[in-house]
Design a protein around this motif. Structure first.
Motif, mmCIF file in Angstrom:
data_model
loop_
_atom_site.group_PDB
_atom_site.id
_atom_site.type_symbol
_atom_site.label_atom_id
_atom_site.label_comp_id
_atom_site.label_asym_id
_atom_site.label_seq_id
_atom_site.Cartn_x
_atom_site.Cartn_y
_atom_site.Cartn_z
ATOM 1 N N LEU A 2 10.538 -3.940 9.653
ATOM 2 C CA LEU A 2 10.099 -3.761 8.273
ATOM 3 C C LEU A 2 8.871 -4.602 7.968
ATOM 4 N N ALA A 3 8.744 -5.773 8.603
ATOM 5 C CA ALA A 3 7.555 -6.607 8.386
ATOM 6 C C ALA A 3 6.310 -5.878 8.872
ATOM 7 N N VAL A 4 6.413 -5.214 10.015
ATOM 8 C CA VAL A 4 5.275 -4.451 10.536
ATOM 9 C C VAL A 4 4.954 -3.303 9.597
ATOM 10 N N LEU A 5 5.981 -2.623 9.100
ATOM 11 C CA LEU A 5 5.739 -1.528 8.169
ATOM 12 C C LEU A 5 5.118 -2.018 6.880
ATOM 13 N N ALA A 6 5.553 -3.179 6.408
ATOM 14 C CA ALA A 6 4.950 -3.734 5.195
ATOM 15 C C ALA A 6 3.493 -4.076 5.447
ATOM 16 N N ALA A 7 3.178 -4.635 6.607
ATOM 17 C CA ALA A 7 1.784 -4.948 6.941
ATOM 18 C C ALA A 7 0.960 -3.680 7.020
ATOM 19 N N MET A 8 1.546 -2.630 7.613
ATOM 20 C CA MET A 8 0.841 -1.358 7.706
ATOM 21 C C MET A 8 0.561 -0.802 6.321
ATOM 22 N N MET A 9 1.543 -0.871 5.438
ATOM 23 C CA MET A 9 1.360 -0.358 4.096
ATOM 24 C C MET A 9 0.282 -1.152 3.375
ATOM 25 N N MET A 10 0.262 -2.468 3.562
ATOM 26 C CA MET A 10 -0.748 -3.273 2.904
ATOM 27 C C MET A 10 -2.142 -2.917 3.405
ATOM 28 N N PHE A 11 -2.276 -2.549 4.682
ATOM 29 C CA PHE A 11 -3.587 -2.142 5.165
ATOM 30 C C PHE A 11 -4.002 -0.842 4.497
ATOM 31 N N GLN A 12 -3.045 0.039 4.271
ATOM 32 C CA GLN A 12 -3.352 1.320 3.653
ATOM 33 C C GLN A 12 -3.780 1.164 2.214
ATOM 34 N N ILE A 13 -3.177 0.226 1.509
ATOM 35 C CA ILE A 13 -3.312 0.217 0.070
ATOM 36 C C ILE A 13 -4.051 -0.974 -0.487
ATOM 37 N N GLY A 121 16.021 5.678 8.160
ATOM 38 C CA GLY A 121 16.490 4.740 7.149
ATOM 39 C C GLY A 121 15.838 3.375 7.243
ATOM 40 N N THR A 122 15.199 3.053 8.367
ATOM 41 C CA THR A 122 14.565 1.747 8.525
ATOM 42 C C THR A 122 13.129 1.720 8.026
ATOM 43 N N GLU A 123 12.596 2.866 7.626
ATOM 44 C CA GLU A 123 11.213 2.927 7.162
ATOM 45 C C GLU A 123 11.134 2.756 5.653
ATOM 46 N N ILE A 124 10.009 2.221 5.200
ATOM 47 C CA ILE A 124 9.748 2.139 3.764
ATOM 48 C C ILE A 124 9.602 3.558 3.250
ATOM 49 N N ALA A 157 9.380 7.684 -7.685
ATOM 50 C CA ALA A 157 10.123 6.471 -8.022
ATOM 51 C C ALA A 157 9.970 5.395 -6.948
ATOM 52 N N ASN A 158 9.397 5.732 -5.807
ATOM 53 C CA ASN A 158 9.253 4.787 -4.700
ATOM 54 C C ASN A 158 8.051 3.875 -4.906
ATOM 55 N N GLN A 159 8.271 2.588 -4.734
ATOM 56 C CA GLN A 159 7.199 1.614 -4.913
ATOM 57 C C GLN A 159 6.036 1.866 -3.950
ATOM 58 N N GLY A 160 6.329 2.208 -2.708
ATOM 59 C CA GLY A 160 5.280 2.489 -1.732
ATOM 60 C C GLY A 160 4.393 3.639 -2.161
ATOM 61 N N ASP A 161 4.996 4.676 -2.756
ATOM 62 C CA ASP A 161 4.199 5.794 -3.251
ATOM 63 C C ASP A 161 3.310 5.362 -4.410
ATOM 64 N N ARG A 162 3.817 4.499 -5.261
ATOM 65 C CA ARG A 162 2.998 4.023 -6.384
ATOM 66 C C ARG A 162 1.823 3.186 -5.880
ATOM 67 N N TYR A 163 2.041 2.364 -4.845
ATOM 68 C CA TYR A 163 0.931 1.616 -4.242
ATOM 69 C C TYR A 163 -0.121 2.573 -3.678
ATOM 70 N N ASN A 164 0.345 3.556 -2.907
ATOM 71 C CA ASN A 164 -0.597 4.514 -2.343
ATOM 72 C C ASN A 164 -1.248 5.347 -3.441
ATOM 73 N N GLY A 165 -0.504 5.635 -4.506
ATOM 74 C CA GLY A 165 -1.085 6.330 -5.652
ATOM 75 C C GLY A 165 -2.179 5.503 -6.301
ATOM 76 N N ALA A 166 -1.986 4.183 -6.357
ATOM 77 C CA ALA A 166 -3.024 3.302 -6.905
ATOM 78 C C ALA A 166 -4.286 3.398 -6.057
ATOM 79 N N ASN A 167 -4.125 3.433 -4.738
ATOM 80 C CA ASN A 167 -5.281 3.566 -3.857
ATOM 81 C C ASN A 167 -5.997 4.886 -4.133
#
Length: 195
Positions: A2-13, A121-124, A157-167
């Protein structure tokens, strides 16, 4: 994981921030160590900012074309990747090309970033394809595509989608600008006031 996925998401957004100016000289952007990279595990290769030759290592120095080259070579010569890993690598490669000013090449690279697999289930939780398609809309200047995918992510409703939506909203606000400008200019990140 999950830490790697969070880092990946942060690079995206990442919010618009100072990014290195694109450079292409040998002094700052040494040759890609193709053979050594091909032997690396995917997570180490894709997310390392400390080991020279990694795409993120190059990007941190403004060597966006080298970063994209490292990604392309790894996708071609490295271990065979699953759908998820390949999609992430294609997305990152597209962003490196876009930061370098090659939005046509970025759109082509992005074509390999959509996912046909089921999320685990292990992915954001993310509407990955909506984000990829919205980004593609920006790169090819298809405002309707960008806006429909932005609306879908903002309604999630997913936080990750809202981050990517902000981008995507930054790209929408600065639609006529380059990708680099849309990701780094403060005016692109300012949320419009709502009465």
């Amino acid at each position: 994981m999950l830490a790697v996925l969070a880092a990946m998401m942060m690079f995206q957004i990442n919010a618009p921030v100072a990014r290195p100016t694109p450079v292409d000289d040998e002094a700052n952007c040494p040759a890609v160590p193709v053979e050594a990279n091909a032997l690396r595990e995917w997570e180490d290769f894709e997310f390392s900012t400390d080991i020279s030759g990694s795409p993120m290592w190059y990007a941190d120095r403004g060597c966006y074309r080298r970063a994209a080259q490292a990604s392309r070579e790894y996708l071609t010569r490295g271990p065979l990747l699953g759908i998820r890993e390949s999609a992430i690598s294609h997305l990152h490669m597209a962003r490196y090309l876009a930061f370098a000013g090659d939005e046509v090449g970025a759109a082509q690279a992005l074509a390999g970033a959509r996912r046909s697999d089921q999320r685990t289930g292990t992915e954001i939780p993310l509407d990955w394809n909506a984000y990829v398609e919205g980004l593609y809309g920006f790169l090819v200047k298809d405002r309707a595509l960008l806006e429909t995918r932005l609306a879908r992510l903002q309604a999630s409703a997913n936080q990750g989608d809202r981050y990517n939506g902000a981008n995507l909203s930054w790209l929408s606000r600065c639609f006529e600008r380059s990708y680099m400008e849309a990701q780094t200019e403060a005016v692109c990140a300012v949320e419009p006031s709502h009465p």
